[in-house]
Scaffold this motif. Structure first.
Motif, PDB file in Angstrom:
ATOM      1  N   ARG A  31       0.588   9.936  -2.828  1.00  5.05           N
ATOM      2  CA  ARG A  31      -0.658   9.993  -3.598  1.00  5.05           C
ATOM      3  C   ARG A  31      -1.369  11.335  -3.489  1.00  5.05           C
ATOM      4  NH1 ARG A  31      -4.896   5.081  -4.156  1.00  5.05           N
ATOM      5  NH2 ARG A  31      -6.333   6.108  -5.549  1.00  5.05           N
ATOM      6  N   ARG A  32      -1.258  11.976  -2.352  1.00  3.60           N
ATOM      7  CA  ARG A  32      -2.047  13.190  -2.120  1.00  3.60           C
ATOM      8  C   ARG A  32      -1.180  14.446  -2.022  1.00  3.60           C
ATOM      9  NH1 ARG A  32      -6.760  11.393  -3.725  1.00  3.60           N
ATOM     10  NH2 ARG A  32      -7.093   9.313  -2.895  1.00  3.60           N
ATOM     11  N   ARG A  33       0.017  14.341  -2.461  1.00  2.00           N
ATOM     12  CA  ARG A  33       0.856  15.544  -2.341  1.00  2.00           C
ATOM     13  C   ARG A  33       0.412  16.574  -3.378  1.00  2.00           C
ATOM     14  NH1 ARG A  33       4.295  12.037  -5.069  1.00  2.00           N
ATOM     15  NH2 ARG A  33       5.038  12.827  -7.080  1.00  2.00           N
ATOM     16  N   PRO A  34       0.414  17.826  -2.995  1.00  2.00           N
ATOM     17  CA  PRO A  34      -0.009  18.863  -3.942  1.00  2.00           C
ATOM     18  C   PRO A  34       1.053  19.117  -4.997  1.00  2.00           C
ATOM     19  CG  PRO A  34       0.669  19.834  -1.871  1.00  2.00           C
ATOM     20  CD  PRO A  34       0.750  18.360  -1.670  1.00  2.00           C
TER      21      PRO A  34
ATOM     22  N   TYR B  57      -4.105  22.433  -0.082  1.00  2.73           N
ATOM     23  CA  TYR B  57      -3.097  21.535   0.473  1.00  2.73           C
ATOM     24  C   TYR B  57      -1.689  22.046   0.216  1.00  2.73           C
ATOM     25  CZ  TYR B  57      -6.369  17.964   1.957  1.00  2.73           C
ATOM     26  OH  TYR B  57      -7.357  17.291   2.619  1.00  2.73           O
TER      27      TYR B  57
ATOM     28  N   GLN C 181       0.833  -1.208   0.000  1.00  2.00           N
ATOM     29  CA  GLN C 181       0.000   0.000   0.000  1.00  2.00           C
ATOM     30  C   GLN C 181       0.865   1.254   0.000  1.00  2.00           C
ATOM     31  OE1 GLN C 181      -3.555   0.178   0.221  1.00  2.00           O
ATOM     32  NE2 GLN C 181      -3.464  -1.960  -0.327  1.00  2.00           N
TER      33      GLN C 181
ATOM     34  N   ASN D 190      -0.226   4.388  -1.562  1.00  2.31           N
ATOM     35  CA  ASN D 190      -1.379   5.088  -0.982  1.00  2.31           C
ATOM     36  C   ASN D 190      -0.993   6.044   0.134  1.00  2.31           C
ATOM     37  OD1 ASN D 190      -3.422   4.126  -2.578  1.00  2.31           O
ATOM     38  ND2 ASN D 190      -3.848   2.356  -1.285  1.00  2.31           N
ATOM     39  N   LEU D 191       0.299   6.093   0.457  1.00  2.00           N
ATOM     40  CA  LEU D 191       0.709   7.037   1.501  1.00  2.00           C
ATOM     41  C   LEU D 191       0.502   8.465   1.008  1.00  2.00           C
ATOM     42  CD1 LEU D 191       3.902   5.265   2.849  1.00  2.00           C
ATOM     43  CD2 LEU D 191       1.724   5.558   4.017  1.00  2.00           C
ATOM     44  N   PHE D 192       0.118   9.300   1.938  1.00  2.00           N
ATOM     45  CA  PHE D 192      -0.365  10.632   1.545  1.00  2.00           C
ATOM     46  C   PHE D 192       0.681  11.469   0.847  1.00  2.00           C
ATOM     47  CE2 PHE D 192       1.686  11.419   5.543  1.00  2.00           C
ATOM     48  CZ  PHE D 192       2.134  12.719   5.483  1.00  2.00           C
ATOM     49  N   PHE D 193       1.956  11.311   1.241  1.00  2.00           N
ATOM     50  CA  PHE D 193       2.975  12.155   0.619  1.00  2.00           C
ATOM     51  C   PHE D 193       3.348  11.680  -0.780  1.00  2.00           C
ATOM     52  CE2 PHE D 193       4.900   9.211   3.668  1.00  2.00           C
ATOM     53  CZ  PHE D 193       5.731   8.469   2.852  1.00  2.00           C
TER      54      PHE D 193
END
Lengths: 248, 314
Positions: free
Chosen positions: A19-22, A95, A11, A14-17
């Motif tokens: 997958r979700r980094r701006p 973000y 996974q 799926n870590l935020f830094f």
């Protein structure tokens, strides 16, 4: 017979830094309709009914549904994707600012700690003495520059020679100031435009339009009349008005 | 058939049973199953990130403590440096937990998943679906599902308005007894009875009698709605304030026992006109010199001076 133990897939992505980094740039405020194939994929991805459905069903047997899908494609979906695009844009901006603030706070702490760590009062005193002596007695100044022997490598790892500690102190001081300036710049940017509020508003309106999409297909209120196209157009216009409300 | 006739004809045409069957399948597959897949995916992702940041943050703090202990005994400057920086790294992770709110999002998505699972019960079993009349079922499934989605979106939006949570925290009474009463979900009468008993322990029996009587008077005058959950609490608070005013003027009035005694109507003060909060137990300056019991409205006005600084005003 042995039962193979099913391993959990990694996974890590799926870590935020990851997958979700701006991102700094690359997300547009406005949505432009892509080519038809990409658009069909978008519809499928977003849970809408694409014309691919007619590969399995005969549109002649479902003229009402086919008509409704055309209505939705004409009136609702462009606004849906416009709002969705704006929501993504403002989400990214929000973000991005938050990341800058958080990392700025961390780096300020880090550089502040390092500044304190490399600061050597003995070296600083020696440099001050050298500077003062250079004005009055150049010979003494040369002696003071090499230090008085109290400073060792064990005591101050960054001070390989006399004066090095203050060099590092200055460097970390400059870095602290730089981080502070960048953070202040982004703070000023974030105060303009209210990205969080706009993100929330656009996302809410997007999801509201998604609900209207399925209500329209199902002919549920307020689309249970013969003038349902007109109702749909009014709904979309209302959503656009709501989107513009309280926008500074 | 002209171009104008076609839409009108279709607009007035209801869905056929085949249409409904197709729409029902579309809705179950695209909307319900699609959203369920989305929610479950996000729950997994959020849980992963929440666990990751929590575990790493805890590890970092433990390591920091360990290094600080070692550096205290060995006098190695580098260890002191690392033990000073590590808490900042842990705070960094905590900040990310705060802005992303993984735990709260997961809770919302779990609620939505459970709601959708319940809605699926409205649909017949797959084997029985071909023999079922979905005409009455389909609208119910759509309406209830959309209600679940609306609730999810509304809750999601509240994540960003952290002030709601902040307000909730600020509205918690500071007095431990008041917190217990508020947490016990007592009826208005029970709460009033407890307040009377507590007041009896602090004042004379006459004061208690006054409190009870005043409570009755105020309750008659104000006539709170029966379904207002906090009305009784506010009335009790008003009664206590009245009791204070009944005390002899030379004795300092007692402080209200509860913080919710000072919850005002939100319109009672204009913006920017908030008086400074009084010291706990200190008499309002103009109340101490007031010899007679003022009307109930005036009493309420005076108690407004101890407004909590939450969102009640402005």
């Amino acid at each position: 017979m042995s039962v193979k133990v099913q391993k959990k897939p990694s996974q890590f992505r799926n870590l935020f830094f990851i997958r979700r980094r701006p991102v700094l740039r690359g997300i547009s405020t406005d949505w432009e309709r892509p080519d038809e194939a990409t658009y069909q994929q978008m519809l499928e991805w977003d849970g809408f009914v694409s014309p691919k459905i007619w590969e399995q069903h005969d549109p002649a047997k479902h003229p009402v549904i086919a008509q409704d899908m055309r209505d939705l494609d004409q009136h609702l979906l462009p606004t849906f994707y416009q709002f969705s695009q704006r929501a993504k844009y403002y989400q990214n901006r929000y973000y991005l600012y938050q990341w800058v603030f958080i990392l700025g706070a961390f780096l300020t702490t880090l550089f502040g700690t390092l500044t304190t760590y490399v600061y050597n009062p003995f070296t600083a005193a020696a440099e001050q003495s050298a500077a003062a002596a250079a004005v009055t007695q150049p010979d003494i100044a040369a002696t003071a520059e090499v230090g008085d022997g109290d400073v060792t490598l064990e005591d101050a790892p960054f001070t390989a020679q006399a004066g090095g500690g203050n060099t590092w102190t200055r460097i970390f001081g400059y870095l602290t100031a730089l981080v502070g300036a960048v953070t202040a710049f982004f703070t000023a940017l974030s105060n303009r435009g209210e990205p969080q509020k706009r993100w929330a508003k656009n996302r809410r309106l997007t999801e509201e339009l998604r609900m209207q999409y399925f209500k329209y297909l199902a002919h549920l209120p307020p689309y249970d009349t013969n003038e349902r196209v007109q109702k749909l157009r009014e709904t979309v216009i209302d959503a656009r008005i709501k989107e513009q409300e309280n926008v500074s | 058939m002209s171009a104008n006739q076609l839409p009108n004809h279709l607009d007035s045409q209801p869905h056929s049973p085949e249409d409904l069957a197709l729409l029902f399948n579309i809705y179950l597959e695209k909307r319900l199953q699609g959203q369920l897949t989305f929610y479950e995916s996000r729950i997994r992702e959020n849980d992963l990130n929440s666990d990751f940041t929590f575990t790493l943050g805890t590890f970092i703090m433990t390591l920091s403590s360990l290094l600080a202990t070692i550096s205290a005994s060995t006098a190695i400057p580098l260890l002191a440096l690392i033990s000073a920086v590590l808490p900042a790294l842990s705070a960094l992770l905590a900040a990310f937990r705060q802005i992303y709110g993984w735990d709260r999002q997961s809770a919302i998505y779990r609620d939505a998943v459970l709601g959708l699972e319940k809605i699926r019960l409205l649909a017949p079993d797959d084997d029985r679906l071909p023999f079922s009349d979905i005409t009455p079922i389909f609208p119910r499934v759509v309406m209830t599902s959309e209600a679940v989605f609306t609730a999810e979106v509304n809750q999601w939006g509240q994540i960003f308005t952290a002030s709601a949570e902040q307000e909730e925290a600020q509205n918690v009474p500071r007095d431990p007894l008041a917190r217990m009463i508020a947490a016990a979900n007592l009826s208005d009468d029970q709460a009033a009875a407890i307040q009377s008993i507590v007041t009896a322990g602090k004042k004379s029996g006459m004061d208690v009698q006054t409190t009870v009587n005043t409570y009755s008077e105020v309750s008659v005058e104000m006539q709170p709605p029966a379904d207002a959950p906090a009305a009784g609490i506010e009335l009790t608070a008003a009664a206590e304030t009245t009791t204070i005013l009944n005390s002899p003027t030379d004795a300092p009035p007692a402080a209200p026992d509860t913080d919710y005694a000072v919850v005002p109507p939100q319109e009672s003060l204009p913006d920017g006109d908030m008086p400074a909060p009084l010291e706990y137990g200190a008499p309002p300056a103009d109340l101490a010199a007031m010899p007679d019991t003022p009307p109930a409205e005036e009493t309420e006005t005076e108690t407004d001076q101890e407004l909590p600084q939450s969102g009640a005003v402005g």
